[in-house]
Structure formats: C-alpha cells, structure tokens
Design an enzyme around this catalytic site. Structure first.
Site, short mmCIF file in Angstrom:
data_model
loop_
_atom_site.label_atom_id
_atom_site.label_comp_id
_atom_site.label_asym_id
_atom_site.label_seq_id
_atom_site.Cartn_x
_atom_site.Cartn_y
_atom_site.Cartn_z
N ARG A 100 36.17 -87.34 -2.30
CA ARG A 100 35.76 -86.26 -3.20
C ARG A 100 36.85 -86.03 -4.23
O ARG A 100 38.03 -86.04 -3.91
CB ARG A 100 35.50 -84.96 -2.42
CG ARG A 100 34.24 -84.97 -1.57
CD ARG A 100 32.99 -84.90 -2.43
NE ARG A 100 31.78 -84.76 -1.62
CZ ARG A 100 31.02 -85.75 -1.20
NH1 ARG A 100 31.38 -87.01 -1.49
NH2 ARG A 100 29.92 -85.52 -0.51
N GLU A 109 31.72 -84.33 -11.91
CA GLU A 109 31.15 -85.64 -12.22
C GLU A 109 29.93 -85.45 -13.10
O GLU A 109 29.00 -84.76 -12.69
CB GLU A 109 30.75 -86.37 -10.92
CG GLU A 109 31.93 -86.77 -10.08
CD GLU A 109 31.53 -87.54 -8.82
OE1 GLU A 109 30.32 -87.67 -8.56
OE2 GLU A 109 32.42 -88.01 -8.11
N HIS A 121 31.26 -93.13 -9.30
CA HIS A 121 30.81 -92.79 -7.94
C HIS A 121 29.76 -93.80 -7.44
O HIS A 121 28.63 -93.45 -7.09
CB HIS A 121 30.23 -91.37 -7.90
CG HIS A 121 30.26 -90.77 -6.52
ND1 HIS A 121 30.32 -89.42 -6.30
CD2 HIS A 121 30.25 -91.35 -5.28
CE1 HIS A 121 30.33 -89.18 -5.00
NE2 HIS A 121 30.29 -90.34 -4.36
#
Length: 324
Positions: free
Chosen positions: A237, A266, A285
């Site tokens: 994270r 994000e 990601h």
C-alpha cells in the site's frame, strides 16, 4: 481457525455479489446453483440485498462506508468473502458479525514474480538504457550479480513467503521482519525490527498490510538506518511509505532507487515528483495481475463456498484484530 458454517435450510444459497462479470458468471455455474444477486452501486456497496445469505465483495467502494454500521446490519448474512487480500478499506463493523474470509494468497505468485523482475532490472541496470541503437552507444558496462545479494521482506505473509522462496532459488540471502520466527523459517534470517533489517540488505520489499502500526512506517528514521544504496520495492500500500522521506533519501544517496507499484493516492496527481524522478520506477498497481488471475480468484472463492455449504472450516478467516 475453525468456524461453524453452512445453511440451516436445504436450498440454493442467495449470494450478493459486486465482483466483475467474469466472476459473476463463474459463480453462477457453481454446483449449488446459487441465486446470485448483482449489486454494483459503488456509492453504497454496503447496501446489499436483505435476503442474501452470503456476500462476495471487493475492497473498491468500501472506504466510503459509514463509521457506524447501518441499521439491521448484517441483515441475513451468514458469511462474507472478500476477494482481495487487503482489508484496510473496510470499516470495523464488517468484522463484528458473521465470519469474514479474504483472498489471501491469490496473487502471491504474480507479485513474487514482479519482485524478482524488479530485483533483476535493478541489478542488471535494465532501467539505464542498456539497449544499443547505434555504434556510438556501443559502450560496455559492468552488470551486477543477483546471486549473493541480500533482500529484506517487510511483511511475511503469503506474498512475503512466496517471494522469499523465489529469491532464495536465485541464490539471494533473504531476511524478514517478524517478532517470533516460525518453525518453518528455513534459510530466512529474521529481524525484530525493520530498522535493524534495512541496515543489512541491498533490497527491501514492502509487503505488509496497511494498519495503524504500518501507516508511514517506512519513514526518515528507517532510511537513515538503511545500508547505503538500498533499493526499495513497494507492492503493498502506498500509505505505508513516507513519500517525502523517500525523495530525501534518494537525493542523499542513502536509497539508490525505488520500484513502486502502489502509491497514495492512485493515481498520483499531475506533477508529482515520482512521475519524472530518474531513480523512481513507477507502475500502475499491476504487480498482482496475471493472465490466469480470474481463474485463481474463482478457485479460491468457490473453494470456500464448497466448505461453507458442507459445514467445514473456511480458509483465511479474519480474526480479532483483523489478523488471520
């Protein structure tokens, strides 16, 4: 953890599900012939069909859930299955009712391979424009070995363990942070603190769940203790990492590079230094992704559904304190 499961009546289960259409279709073909109820309003993912026996959900949308549980929750639910490993987006009240299980380990293989790729790319200088497109660029450089280098893993869960196995197979010296070394520690060296571990490793992999204890835990104090030239790899994270502390450590040379697959938020806002910093390798990601990811998710979720309907213990149950 053993948890009493199963339905009290002999009928197909009613499943509330806001997963993607592929998982919805796979779930509908389960031998129990479940009544799968799609509900996809991300503005209120906790507003599920009241007659649902089971909830299959993902973390997306849950960060906006109210701090107080809705009136009547958990309604008719007897089990909640979260498709992701991370549970930080869910409010506490989700874990105060029926058993909650997670998708722990589904993406461990893919993420471990991403880490291996990041280590290789760093040591073999793949980010340094090694490709030759003209005679003028024909300049020999010395590449580094991966074998013999050291890597520390911050978070030794399913992802950390699989990553350790792959890195050990490459001849790397693997360390991890864990207060009590497990019996199956093998060749892994355990440290009691991240600060102690980073002082002795060439690469550090951030693989911890996001909790109050881990939020911004990779900070200026940690980087000040790091072995000069440390390579940081974050696949957990973005909130675990202090961005400003990382940028400062990069400028000082304490950290040589950072491979970041996760950030907070994000995506990062336009103009953020990570987009253009020559020592930051940023990916959107995707470390968890693989061509067989949908099948892996379905196997995990439907395996737990089989156990639930048979009255058997579920796998990867979240216990008090949001642990496993």
């Amino acid at each position: 953890m053993s948890t009493k499961t199963g339905l009290a009546v002999s009928r197909p289960p009613v499943i509330a599900c806001n997963l993607d259409p592929v998982q919805m279709e796979k779930l509908s073909t389960h031998p129990s012939q479940p009544d799968v109820r799609s509900y996809s309003d991300e503005a209120a993912v906790w507003e599920i069909p009241r007659d649902a026996d089971i909830l299959f959900t993902f973390f997306r949308g849950w960060a906006a859930a109210p701090k107080q549980k809705p009136e009547g929750w958990p309604y008719n639910l007897k089990w909640i299955q979260i498709a992701s490993a991370g549970i930080d987006a869910f409010p506490d009240w989700v874990f105060e009712g029926p058993p909650v299980t997670t998708g722990r380990g589904i993406s461990a293989e893919a993420i471990a391979e991403y880490v291996v790729a990041a280590v290789f790319a760093h040591e073999k200088k793949m980010f340094d424009d090694l490709l030759v497109h003209s005679a003028g660029k024909w300049v020999r450089r010395t590449l580094n070995l991966v074998s013999g280098k050291s890597v520390g893993i911050y978070g030794f869960g399913a992802i950390g363990r699989r990553t350790a196995q792959k890195l050990q197979a490459l001849g790397m010296n693997v360390s991890a942070v864990r207060r009590n070394a497990p019996e199956e520690s093998g060749e892994v060296r355990f440290f009691s603190s991240l600060k102690d571990m980073v002082a002795e490793v060439d690469h550090v992999v951030l693989a911890v769940p996001l909790t109050d204890a881990t939020r911004l835990s990779v900070n200026s104090e940690i980087f000040a203790s790091a072995k000069p030239g440390l390579h940081v790899i974050n696949i957990c994270r973005g909130e675990v990492l202090d961005d400003n502390a990382l940028l400062d450590a990069l400028e000082r040379g304490q950290v040589s590079a950072a491979t970041l697959d996760v950030t907070a938020p994000e995506p990062l806002p336009e103009g953020h230094p990570f987009y253009t910093h020559r020592q930051v390798r940023l990916t959107p990601h995707i470390s968890w992704s693989s061509e067989d990811n949908a099948d892996r998710i379905a196997a995990k979720l439907q395996g737990n559904l089989d156990r639930f309907l048979a009255g058997e213990p579920l796998t990867d149950v979240v216990v008090a304190g949001r642990g496993y």
